[in-house]
Motif scaffolding. Sequence first.
Motif, PDB file in Angstrom:
ATOM      1  N   MET A   1      -1.637  -8.023  -6.697  1.00 32.57           N
ATOM      2  CA  MET A   1      -1.293  -8.435  -5.509  1.00 32.57           C
ATOM      3  C   MET A   1      -2.143  -7.801  -4.369  1.00 32.57           C
ATOM      4  O   MET A   1      -2.495  -6.625  -4.763  1.00 32.57           O
ATOM      5  CB  MET A   1       0.463  -7.936  -5.088  1.00 32.57           C
ATOM      6  CG  MET A   1       0.807  -8.476  -4.054  1.00 32.57           C
ATOM      7  SD  MET A   1       2.678  -8.107  -3.815  1.00 32.57           S
ATOM      8  CE  MET A   1       2.698  -6.764  -2.885  1.00 32.57           C
TER       9      MET A   1
ATOM     10  N   CYS B   1      -1.218   1.352   3.064  1.00 33.18           N
ATOM     11  CA  CYS B   1      -1.320   1.804   1.530  1.00 33.18           C
ATOM     12  C   CYS B   1      -0.394   2.987   1.176  1.00 33.18           C
ATOM     13  O   CYS B   1       0.323   3.035   0.761  1.00 33.18           O
ATOM     14  CB  CYS B   1      -2.712   1.858   1.108  1.00 33.18           C
ATOM     15  SG  CYS B   1      -2.857   2.190  -0.548  1.00 33.18           S
ATOM     16  N   LEU B   2      -0.595   3.973   2.263  1.00 36.23           N
ATOM     17  CA  LEU B   2       0.250   5.182   1.937  1.00 36.23           C
ATOM     18  C   LEU B   2       1.654   5.105   2.502  1.00 36.23           C
ATOM     19  O   LEU B   2       2.615   5.420   1.908  1.00 36.23           O
ATOM     20  CB  LEU B   2      -0.474   6.413   3.164  1.00 36.23           C
ATOM     21  CG  LEU B   2      -2.000   6.871   2.461  1.00 36.23           C
ATOM     22  CD1 LEU B   2      -2.349   7.784   3.599  1.00 36.23           C
ATOM     23  CD2 LEU B   2      -1.566   7.641   1.000  1.00 36.23           C
TER      24      LEU B   2
ATOM     25  N   ILE C   1      -3.052  -5.365  -1.584  1.00 36.31           N
ATOM     26  CA  ILE C   1      -2.315  -4.616  -0.698  1.00 36.31           C
ATOM     27  C   ILE C   1      -3.190  -4.065   0.283  1.00 36.31           C
ATOM     28  O   ILE C   1      -4.473  -3.791   0.308  1.00 36.31           O
ATOM     29  CB  ILE C   1      -2.399  -3.019  -1.478  1.00 36.31           C
ATOM     30  CG1 ILE C   1      -1.603  -3.528  -2.753  1.00 36.31           C
ATOM     31  CG2 ILE C   1      -1.468  -1.906  -0.829  1.00 36.31           C
ATOM     32  CD1 ILE C   1      -0.148  -3.642  -2.826  1.00 36.31           C
ATOM     33  N   PRO C   2      -2.715  -4.361   1.462  1.00 38.43           N
ATOM     34  CA  PRO C   2      -3.759  -3.688   2.782  1.00 38.43           C
ATOM     35  C   PRO C   2      -3.828  -2.416   2.867  1.00 38.43           C
ATOM     36  O   PRO C   2      -3.170  -1.740   2.801  1.00 38.43           O
ATOM     37  CB  PRO C   2      -2.921  -4.540   4.043  1.00 38.43           C
ATOM     38  CG  PRO C   2      -1.672  -5.315   3.534  1.00 38.43           C
ATOM     39  CD  PRO C   2      -1.467  -4.750   2.014  1.00 38.43           C
ATOM     40  N   VAL C   3      -5.129  -2.223   2.951  1.00 43.26           N
ATOM     41  CA  VAL C   3      -5.535  -0.705   2.841  1.00 43.26           C
ATOM     42  C   VAL C   3      -4.690  -0.015   4.060  1.00 43.26           C
ATOM     43  O   VAL C   3      -4.402   1.190   3.760  1.00 43.26           O
ATOM     44  CB  VAL C   3      -7.130  -0.746   3.262  1.00 43.26           C
ATOM     45  CG1 VAL C   3      -7.452   0.809   3.125  1.00 43.26           C
ATOM     46  CG2 VAL C   3      -7.876  -1.369   1.970  1.00 43.26           C
TER      47      VAL C   3
ATOM     48  N   LEU D   1       3.114   2.138   2.309  1.00 46.51           N
ATOM     49  CA  LEU D   1       3.599   1.296   1.071  1.00 46.51           C
ATOM     50  C   LEU D   1       4.234   2.276  -0.035  1.00 46.51           C
ATOM     51  O   LEU D   1       5.042   2.115  -1.072  1.00 46.51           O
ATOM     52  CB  LEU D   1       2.879   0.388   0.667  1.00 46.51           C
ATOM     53  CG  LEU D   1       3.275  -0.828   0.232  1.00 46.51           C
ATOM     54  CD1 LEU D   1       4.532  -1.460   0.868  1.00 46.51           C
ATOM     55  CD2 LEU D   1       2.296  -2.039  -0.080  1.00 46.51           C
TER      56      LEU D   1
END
Lengths: 107, 612
Positions: free
Chosen positions: A78, A85-86, A80-82, A88
């Motif tokens: 999937m 990230c944290l 994951i927008p950078v 998430l």
Amino acid sequence: MADSKYITLVSDGGFEFVVLREAALVSPTIKGMLRSQFSEAQTGRCEFPEINATVLEKVVEYFYYWYRNRDKEDVPDMDIPVEMCLELLMAADYFNLDAKPALRNMA
Amino acid sequence: MGPQSALTDFLASHNISANQIRLDADARRRAAENEQDDANNQSNDQASVASIASAAPTPAVSADSAPTTRGRRAAAATLRDEEARKKEQKAIDKIKASKKFQKRKRGIDSEDEDDLARALMGRAAPLPGQQENCENCGTRFTVTAYSRSGPDGGLLCGPCSKELAKEDATKKKKSKKVTGGAVGKRRQLQSNILDGTYSLGAKSLMTLCIETLSKNIDLAEDLGDLPPSIVDKIARKLSKHRLLDSRTLSLFLQPTTDEVRVYDGAKLGSDDFIRIFQTVPGLKKLKVRNGIHFKDQVMDYLMSRHIELEDLYLHGANLVSEAKWKEFLQHKGHALRSLRIYFTDRHVNDELLSVFAATCPSLTRLKISHNQEVTGAGVAAIGDIKTLRHLSLDLRNELHSDVYVDLLSKIGAQLETLSLTRVRKANNTVLDAIHKHCRALVKLRITESDEMTDAGFVRLFRGWANPGLVFVDLQKCRQLDSARPRENPDGIGLCSNGFRALMEHSAKTLRDLNVHGCRHIEAAAFEDVFRADSSKVYEAMAKLEISFCEEVTDFVVGSVFRSCPDLRELNVFGCMKVRDVRVPRGRILVGVPNARGMVIEGDDDDDGDDDE
């Protein structure tokens, strides 16, 4: 109230996400909340005031991504927008979405 | 003839005439142009022919246009028209069949294909060698075979072609990354199985996030207050990609933490290691792999600080000298509970081991791996460390069994872990000593013994007062005789009876068993142990390695899956009698001797390996 097929997840700011129960159960945290003695189990409504809506949306997206692919081999990752990230990662920890979404839980 | 060029001269010496080549090329080019002109249905008039490009009139054309009487001329004209129409039709048909046409056609209503074909024909590219204006920048250039056509069908000059090629290349690279191809995917899958990271279904969100993070680690300035378990996972991922350097190390050095794990310190310098002690004053546990620059000066710094390490794991730090090690133990040994040292060839020796007992009053775990220096005297000294619970030795020197027997008699009683890797000469006396002294063992590893016998293993496990083991690794305890590989009259190694006794002793608790290469365990023993019988259920068994046990058959593998309900992975490399086994859902069987190498089975296997 009999268990509905869907449950509602509420994020910070009152955004509501109606999610297929079976998909959301990948998270042991939610599974625990929906055990009979808690109020969440009666209402089918889980509130996460500390999680912001965009992150919860991504988490819900993951629930469905997991649900769609639960029996498949070789699943594409999937996206994951950078930038989130944290955040998430924190949410993943909160929802206990750790290694190996247990096989046996499904059976 | 003027002066010859070097090339012409060279060619002439090889009997090749440059002039002839030029003439031939010109003739070819002319012929090609004529054909093109015909196809284009240009009027055959000499005038119009002359007006096209720079082509010279051809004999055929000039013959046609010779003055004639009117009637003949008219007749000839109709004939010519007819011929020309036929030619055009042919050319159109040809173009219609071409790929380029098919490509263009896709976008367009197929109503008038002929028009499209004509349009294409009209734009037929100039031939190599001719001059042309670049479609993009308009400069005049010479057309070569490598000139590329631009988006509107015209040709591009050299620099513009290069630009286009660059764009294409980046596009290609990008698309390649996305797909990876069927082979790449399958390879990745197999690699995951062998790594033990395979699981059915989607990856966990945590894994996805950590992967994304490690790809973009250069953007991260701070990991925030993530829980230590996640920080550790990120550290592992980064090290796997060899991304841990001075800069990224800072992400893991939180002043409040008490544990730092450097999984790959190959890119770190001595100053970086010193920085660990500077920024994490409360450090208790330190793990460093590939810590080449963990040198004397780092040790000096460590000793100058108030850091009391409880757990030190050092891998590859072979620049720390013996004197420094001793000094370290004398200064900091009192707090040390666990010390693991890998690949420190020279400086961890017998003398150092003799210091432990006096300097480390609370040491419970000692591991010395890949060591060339330690001999019997050193191992004997380990016997004086009365607090030891976990002992793991992987020494290059071959020690006599008596050394181990003596050691076990001293500290065997409380040992929970005993790991003796590559002990060629260790014999049954060691097994007997374990039987006699060990009462708390959980993990037992004895590998590559050429001396221990089946009877010895039976004596060890039968009636042993030690509770059931959880982890057993007896790999390569087998008889080796290249002249008579099949015979084993003395019952050397772990054979049928030893295996039976082991499984009986630890049936309830065994989680991880490795009998890799114990070739003389017979099929009957396997069938016995994994019998379809309610008393023969190994509930805890999660990983079983029976590679190179020659007697393992399809039936045995099936029985194993039946009697180990929790088994996740079974390795059967080199078991040539395993041919075609049904693997239950979610289990992994690795190393089946066929082209696929490994089998995983799900019951509703509709997107398995067979599509693509």
